[in-house]
Every structure is written in structure tokens, then in C-alpha cells.
Design a protein around this motif. Structure first.
Motif, PDB file in Angstrom:
ATOM      1  N   GLY A 206      11.752  -5.305  19.037  1.00 41.50           N
ATOM      2  CA  GLY A 206      12.149  -4.107  18.318  1.00 41.50           C
ATOM      3  C   GLY A 206      12.781  -4.361  16.967  1.00 41.50           C
ATOM      4  N   GLN A 207      13.081  -5.616  16.673  1.00 37.59           N
ATOM      5  CA  GLN A 207      13.670  -5.979  15.381  1.00 37.59           C
ATOM      6  C   GLN A 207      12.592  -6.555  14.477  1.00 37.59           C
ATOM      7  OE1 GLN A 207      16.576  -9.269  15.390  1.00 37.59           O
ATOM      8  NE2 GLN A 207      17.937  -7.965  14.176  1.00 37.59           N
ATOM      9  N   VAL A 208      12.709  -6.306  13.174  1.00 33.86           N
ATOM     10  CA  VAL A 208      11.726  -6.812  12.212  1.00 33.86           C
ATOM     11  C   VAL A 208      12.300  -8.023  11.487  1.00 33.86           C
ATOM     12  CG1 VAL A 208      10.360  -6.278  10.163  1.00 33.86           C
ATOM     13  CG2 VAL A 208      10.699  -4.535  11.930  1.00 33.86           C
ATOM     14  N   ARG A 227      14.170 -17.666   3.658  1.00 33.56           N
ATOM     15  CA  ARG A 227      13.010 -18.231   4.342  1.00 33.56           C
ATOM     16  C   ARG A 227      12.693 -17.421   5.598  1.00 33.56           C
ATOM     17  NH1 ARG A 227      11.339 -23.227   2.696  1.00 33.56           N
ATOM     18  NH2 ARG A 227       9.489 -22.603   3.868  1.00 33.56           N
ATOM     19  N   ARG A 228      13.749 -16.989   6.288  1.00 33.25           N
ATOM     20  CA  ARG A 228      13.587 -16.165   7.497  1.00 33.25           C
ATOM     21  C   ARG A 228      14.852 -15.346   7.676  1.00 33.25           C
ATOM     22  NH1 ARG A 228      10.827 -16.397  12.678  1.00 33.25           N
ATOM     23  NH2 ARG A 228      12.117 -15.390  14.257  1.00 33.25           N
ATOM     24  N   VAL A 229      14.693 -14.018   7.852  1.00 30.06           N
ATOM     25  CA  VAL A 229      15.865 -13.167   8.004  1.00 30.06           C
ATOM     26  C   VAL A 229      15.473 -11.883   8.744  1.00 30.06           C
ATOM     27  CG1 VAL A 229      15.518 -11.981   5.791  1.00 30.06           C
ATOM     28  CG2 VAL A 229      17.814 -12.106   6.780  1.00 30.06           C
ATOM     29  N   ALA A 230      16.367 -11.418   9.609  1.00 34.05           N
ATOM     30  CA  ALA A 230      16.165 -10.139  10.283  1.00 34.05           C
ATOM     31  C   ALA A 230      16.549  -9.019   9.323  1.00 34.05           C
ATOM     32  CB  ALA A 230      17.018 -10.076  11.545  1.00 34.05           C
ATOM     33  N   LEU A 231      15.710  -8.007   9.239  1.00 36.82           N
ATOM     34  CA  LEU A 231      15.940  -6.901   8.307  1.00 36.82           C
ATOM     35  C   LEU A 231      16.680  -5.755   8.980  1.00 36.82           C
ATOM     36  CD1 LEU A 231      12.454  -6.742   6.523  1.00 36.82           C
ATOM     37  CD2 LEU A 231      14.504  -8.010   5.826  1.00 36.82           C
ATOM     38  N   VAL A 232      17.491  -5.066   8.202  1.00 38.73           N
ATOM     39  CA  VAL A 232      18.175  -3.861   8.666  1.00 38.73           C
ATOM     40  C   VAL A 232      17.829  -2.727   7.720  1.00 38.73           C
ATOM     41  CG1 VAL A 232      20.071  -5.142   9.720  1.00 38.73           C
ATOM     42  CG2 VAL A 232      20.259  -4.417   7.340  1.00 38.73           C
ATOM     43  N   ASP A 233      18.037  -1.511   8.194  1.00 36.75           N
ATOM     44  CA  ASP A 233      17.707  -0.341   7.385  1.00 36.75           C
ATOM     45  C   ASP A 233      18.422  -0.380   6.033  1.00 36.75           C
ATOM     46  OD1 ASP A 233      16.529   2.401   7.180  1.00 36.75           O
ATOM     47  OD2 ASP A 233      18.644   2.928   6.989  1.00 36.75           O
ATOM     48  N   GLY A 234      17.643  -0.165   4.964  1.00 41.35           N
ATOM     49  CA  GLY A 234      18.207  -0.153   3.616  1.00 41.35           C
ATOM     50  C   GLY A 234      18.112  -1.465   2.882  1.00 41.35           C
ATOM     51  N   THR A 235      17.581  -2.506   3.524  1.00 37.86           N
ATOM     52  CA  THR A 235      17.450  -3.815   2.882  1.00 37.86           C
ATOM     53  C   THR A 235      16.413  -3.773   1.766  1.00 37.86           C
ATOM     54  OG1 THR A 235      18.014  -4.960   4.940  1.00 37.86           O
ATOM     55  CG2 THR A 235      16.871  -6.240   3.265  1.00 37.86           C
ATOM     56  N   ASN A 236      16.724  -4.388   0.619  1.00 39.88           N
ATOM     57  CA  ASN A 236      15.764  -4.533  -0.475  1.00 39.88           C
ATOM     58  C   ASN A 236      14.972  -5.824  -0.293  1.00 39.88           C
ATOM     59  OD1 ASN A 236      16.296  -2.206  -2.043  1.00 39.88           O
ATOM     60  ND2 ASN A 236      18.146  -3.155  -2.861  1.00 39.88           N
ATOM     61  N   VAL A 237      13.665  -5.729  -0.350  1.00 37.67           N
ATOM     62  CA  VAL A 237      12.780  -6.890  -0.225  1.00 37.67           C
ATOM     63  C   VAL A 237      11.975  -7.018  -1.512  1.00 37.67           C
ATOM     64  CG1 VAL A 237      10.863  -7.909   1.043  1.00 37.67           C
ATOM     65  CG2 VAL A 237      12.617  -6.615   2.275  1.00 37.67           C
ATOM     66  N   THR A 238      12.020  -8.202  -2.139  1.00 35.86           N
ATOM     67  CA  THR A 238      11.314  -8.407  -3.400  1.00 35.86           C
ATOM     68  C   THR A 238      10.342  -9.574  -3.295  1.00 35.86           C
ATOM     69  OG1 THR A 238      13.197  -7.570  -4.671  1.00 35.86           O
ATOM     70  CG2 THR A 238      11.563  -8.862  -5.868  1.00 35.86           C
ATOM     71  N   LEU A 239       9.077  -9.301  -3.640  1.00 33.94           N
ATOM     72  CA  LEU A 239       8.028 -10.310  -3.732  1.00 33.94           C
ATOM     73  C   LEU A 239       7.448 -10.202  -5.139  1.00 33.94           C
ATOM     74  CD1 LEU A 239       8.259  -9.629  -0.614  1.00 33.94           C
ATOM     75  CD2 LEU A 239       5.864 -10.342  -0.452  1.00 33.94           C
ATOM     76  N   GLY A 240       7.546 -11.261  -5.927  1.00 36.78           N
ATOM     77  CA  GLY A 240       7.081 -11.194  -7.298  1.00 36.78           C
ATOM     78  C   GLY A 240       7.848 -10.114  -8.050  1.00 36.78           C
ATOM     79  N   ARG A 241       7.111  -9.190  -8.675  1.00 38.93           N
ATOM     80  CA  ARG A 241       7.737  -8.075  -9.379  1.00 38.93           C
ATOM     81  C   ARG A 241       7.746  -6.800  -8.540  1.00 38.93           C
ATOM     82  NH1 ARG A 241       4.500  -8.148 -14.960  1.00 38.93           N
ATOM     83  NH2 ARG A 241       2.829  -8.700 -13.519  1.00 38.93           N
ATOM     84  N   THR A 242       7.417  -6.949  -7.258  1.00 36.21           N
ATOM     85  CA  THR A 242       7.332  -5.808  -6.362  1.00 36.21           C
ATOM     86  C   THR A 242       8.583  -5.727  -5.491  1.00 36.21           C
ATOM     87  OG1 THR A 242       4.919  -6.038  -6.263  1.00 36.21           O
ATOM     88  CG2 THR A 242       5.964  -4.709  -4.557  1.00 36.21           C
ATOM     89  N   THR A 243       9.296  -4.619  -5.590  1.00 37.89           N
ATOM     90  CA  THR A 243      10.498  -4.413  -4.782  1.00 37.89           C
ATOM     91  C   THR A 243      10.289  -3.231  -3.846  1.00 37.89           C
ATOM     92  OG1 THR A 243      11.957  -5.305  -6.487  1.00 37.89           O
ATOM     93  CG2 THR A 243      12.965  -3.913  -4.815  1.00 37.89           C
TER      94      THR A 243
END
Length: 251
Positions: A206-208, A227-243
Motif C-alpha cells: 500500500g506504500q509507494v 536512490r530509494r525512498v518511500a513517498l508521502v502525500d505532497g512530496t515533490n518528485v523531480t526528474l530532469g526538468r520535470t517536477t
């Protein structure tokens, strides 16, 4: 070690004896894997110089009795078969236009131990031109899995050069979601700063969990490289210039 041998080795890493009990009929995972490889070879089509397109969407029709036995393992087996298909495509120089998906369907008219395969082409979701574009398939598809809390990614704002629009949403539909620039990604990002296979989102109990796949420019959560992290609601994720903002309701 060949593709089928690697597939068998991965199956051995699962709960010992489980497959022996489930597949006490004539239906064997390796036979299904071999048939998927054959389907790819038979339907391979040269679409451009140096590019051969193969199906990426597979339905394995099996006997209703086998479907009932397989129920507890169908998710794990489907993921392993998808890995095998990607390995085979890499070795043969094949290309996909979307993520590799494999699902099983029970068919009343098939006898125990029998199976057949249908395949088609489905384009993956793409983050481009201000929206998350939906895929179009030449096979009818059932709805995606509904995970607790409806985990999803929401584009947080327009970024120079990416054409992204705030509010565009992608809901997680499979246990593993591949993010990257490659055409075989579940969510493809048309962003030069994103690697072909950049990161994965894994639904675990149930966790991402966000996992970087050795990307060139790194994966960032709330501005910090991870490298590896459990996400919680409201977390910002950035890949390249994509947030993007990760969202998941409490449940």
C-alpha cells in the motif's frame, strides 16, 4: 545464460514449492514464456531502417481451473514475464511503443494445461504538450488496478522546454511504474534531462516507493537526490526538468 534460463532462475527465487503446487497441471510458466517470445518473433514488423516493432500488450488465455490456481501468483508471474519480454526484445533488437503488459484470462472452453496468446500494440502515457496523454490500444483492456489512497503524480507547474501544464495527472495502475524517456515506459517524459529508464514507482504493501535506476542526472525528492525512498502525500518528485507532486489519500 539465455533469456529463458534467466527467467527460470528468477522464478526459483520465489517461495519454494509454490509453483510446483500451483502448476501441477500441464501448464508451465516456461512454456508460456517461450510462447510469448515466439509471438514477438512472429509479429515483428520492420517500420524503419534499424527499427523493428513488436507487440507489447499480451493476453494469456488459460483454462478456468488454471486461472483459479494461478490467482495468488498472477501479479508476480506477469511482472516476470514482462521482464523476459524486455530481455528478449533487447537481445533481438526489437522496439516497443509502450510499456510491456501481460495479463491472464480464464477461458471456459480451454482444457486444463492449455493456453493461447493474443497480442497487440499499446502506446504508453506521455507527458508532453501540456498534458498526460492517454494511450490508444488495438486490444480491448480492462481498467487498471485501484490501489489504496489512489496514488498518483500531478504535474506541479510548467517547466521551460517541457511544455508541461500544472494539474495534469497520472494515476498509478500497476505494481511497478517505469518512468523515463524511453518509449517502453509506463509514463514517458519528453524531457532531454530524463534518462531512457530513469526511475520506478513500486507499490509495496500500500506504500509507494520511488527507486532511481542509475539515471544520468539523478532523481530528486523535495530537492534532495535519492536512490530509494518511500513517498508521502505532497512530496515533490523531480526528474530532469520535470517536477511532479505525489498524491495519496489516507486510508
Amino acid at each position: 545464460m539465455g533469456v529463458l534460463q534467466r527467467f527460470e532462475r528468477r522464478l526459483e527465487g520465489m517461495v519454494e514449492g509454490t509453483f510446483a503446487r500451483v502448476f501441477k497441471s500441464e501448464l508451465q510458466p516456461v512454456e508460456v514464456a517461450s510462447a510469448i517470445q515466439h509471438e514477438m518473433d512472429e509479429r515483428a514488423a520492420i517500420v524503419a531502417q534499424g527499427r523493428t516493432l513488436v507487440p507489447n500488450d499480451f493476453v494469456v488465455e488459460i483454462a478456468q481451473t488454471d486461472a483459479e490456481r494461478l490467482d495468488i501468483l498472477v501479479e508476480s508471474l506477469s511482472l516476470e514475464l514482462a521482464t523476459l519480454a524486455r530481455d528478449h526484445a533487447r537481445e533481438q533488437g526489437y522496439s516497443f511503443v509502450g510499456p510491456v503488459r501481460i495479463r491472464f484470462e480464464g477461458v471456459p472452453e480451454l482444457a486444463t494445461g492449455m493456453f493461447r496468446i493474443r497480442s497487440g500494440v499499446i502506446r504508453g502515457h506521455t507527458v508532453e504538450a501540456g498534458e498526460v496523454r492517454q494511450p490508444v490500444s488495438d486490444l480491448p483492456r480492462s481498467g487498471g488496478t485501484q490501489f489504496p489512497g489512489r496514488p498518483r503524480l500531478v504535474i506541479s507547474g510548467s517547466s521551460p522546454g517541457t511544455g508541461l501544464e500544472a494539474g495534469s495527472t497520472y494515476e498509478l495502475q500497476t505494481p511497478v511504474t517505469l518512468l523515463g524517456r524511453g518509449t517502453d515506459c509506463d509514463l514517458r517524459m519528453v524531457d532531454p534531462g530524463v534518462s531512457r529508464h530513469h526511475a520506478e514507482l513500486r507499490v509495496e504493501d500500500g506504500q509507494v516507493v520511488l527507486v532511481d535506476l542509475g539515471s544520468t542526472n539523478g532523481t530528486f525528492v523535495n530537492g534532495q537526490p535519492v536512490r530509494r525512498v518511500a513517498l508521502v502525500d505532497g512530496t515533490n518528485v523531480t526528474l530532469g526538468r520535470t517536477t511532479m507532486i505525489f498524491r495519496q489519500e489516507r486510508y
